[in-house]
Design a protein around this motif. Structure first.
Motif, mmCIF file in Angstrom:
data_model
loop_
_atom_site.group_PDB
_atom_site.id
_atom_site.type_symbol
_atom_site.label_atom_id
_atom_site.label_comp_id
_atom_site.label_asym_id
_atom_site.label_seq_id
_atom_site.Cartn_x
_atom_site.Cartn_y
_atom_site.Cartn_z
ATOM 1 N N LYS A 41 0.847 -1.178 0.000
ATOM 2 C CA LYS A 41 0.000 0.000 0.000
ATOM 3 C C LYS A 41 0.887 1.234 0.000
ATOM 4 N N ASN A 42 0.641 2.121 -0.944
ATOM 5 C CA ASN A 42 1.394 3.358 -1.023
ATOM 6 C C ASN A 42 1.015 4.216 0.169
ATOM 7 N N ARG A 43 1.996 4.598 0.956
ATOM 8 C CA ARG A 43 1.732 5.363 2.177
ATOM 9 C C ARG A 43 1.139 6.734 1.886
ATOM 10 N N GLU A 44 1.474 7.310 0.750
ATOM 11 C CA GLU A 44 1.004 8.649 0.425
ATOM 12 C C GLU A 44 -0.392 8.637 -0.196
ATOM 13 N N THR A 45 -0.610 7.767 -1.180
ATOM 14 C CA THR A 45 -1.876 7.756 -1.912
ATOM 15 C C THR A 45 -2.892 6.772 -1.354
ATOM 16 N N GLY A 46 -2.419 5.738 -0.623
ATOM 17 C CA GLY A 46 -3.318 4.715 -0.107
ATOM 18 C C GLY A 46 -3.672 3.654 -1.131
ATOM 19 N N LYS A 47 -3.104 3.740 -2.335
ATOM 20 C CA LYS A 47 -3.396 2.768 -3.387
ATOM 21 C C LYS A 47 -2.723 1.433 -3.063
ATOM 22 N N PHE A 48 -3.509 0.344 -3.182
ATOM 23 C CA PHE A 48 -3.012 -0.998 -2.895
ATOM 24 C C PHE A 48 -2.618 -1.685 -4.192
ATOM 25 N N GLU A 49 -1.410 -2.230 -4.233
ATOM 26 C CA GLU A 49 -0.912 -2.979 -5.380
ATOM 27 C C GLU A 49 -0.859 -4.453 -5.004
ATOM 28 N N GLU A 50 -1.698 -5.268 -5.634
ATOM 29 C CA GLU A 50 -1.702 -6.699 -5.368
ATOM 30 C C GLU A 50 -0.437 -7.336 -5.923
ATOM 31 N N VAL A 51 0.154 -8.235 -5.153
ATOM 32 C CA VAL A 51 1.342 -8.943 -5.600
ATOM 33 C C VAL A 51 1.076 -10.439 -5.689
ATOM 34 N N ARG A 52 0.404 -10.986 -4.679
ATOM 35 C CA ARG A 52 0.247 -12.438 -4.641
ATOM 36 C C ARG A 52 -0.995 -12.847 -3.866
ATOM 37 N N PHE A 53 -1.740 -13.803 -4.419
ATOM 38 C CA PHE A 53 -2.871 -14.409 -3.741
ATOM 39 C C PHE A 53 -2.314 -15.424 -2.750
#
Length: 76
Positions: A41-53
């Motif tokens: 999760k980007n600390r500034e924007t809050g956007k979550f980037e999925e990497v692995r299920f």
């Protein structure tokens, strides 16, 4: 014919570019069905980037080892 190709820029953090000052490791957990997805999760924007299920504890340990992490925060 024209030789033009378009590539999506990879913005997902990987082992070489993971910066704890920018990204926070997070395990997104579903309350309904128990699904878990590890990512950053980007600390500034809050956007979550999925990497692995994540299907089991072994896969979670592999994710943590790959990124050199000892713990991960859960979000519901």
């Amino acid at each position: 014919m024209f030789g033009i190709s378009f590539r999506k820029k990879n913005t997902r953090p990987d082992q070489q570019t993971f910066d704890p000052a920018i990204y926070k490791p997070v395990l997104k957990c579903s309350i309904c069905n128990g699904e878990q997805v590890a990512g950053f999760k980007n600390r500034e924007t809050g956007k979550f980037e999925e990497v692995r299920f994540i299907r089991n504890e072994n896969e979670l340990r592999e994710f943590l080892a790959h990124y050199g992490l000892e713990a991960i925060e859960k979000e519901y």
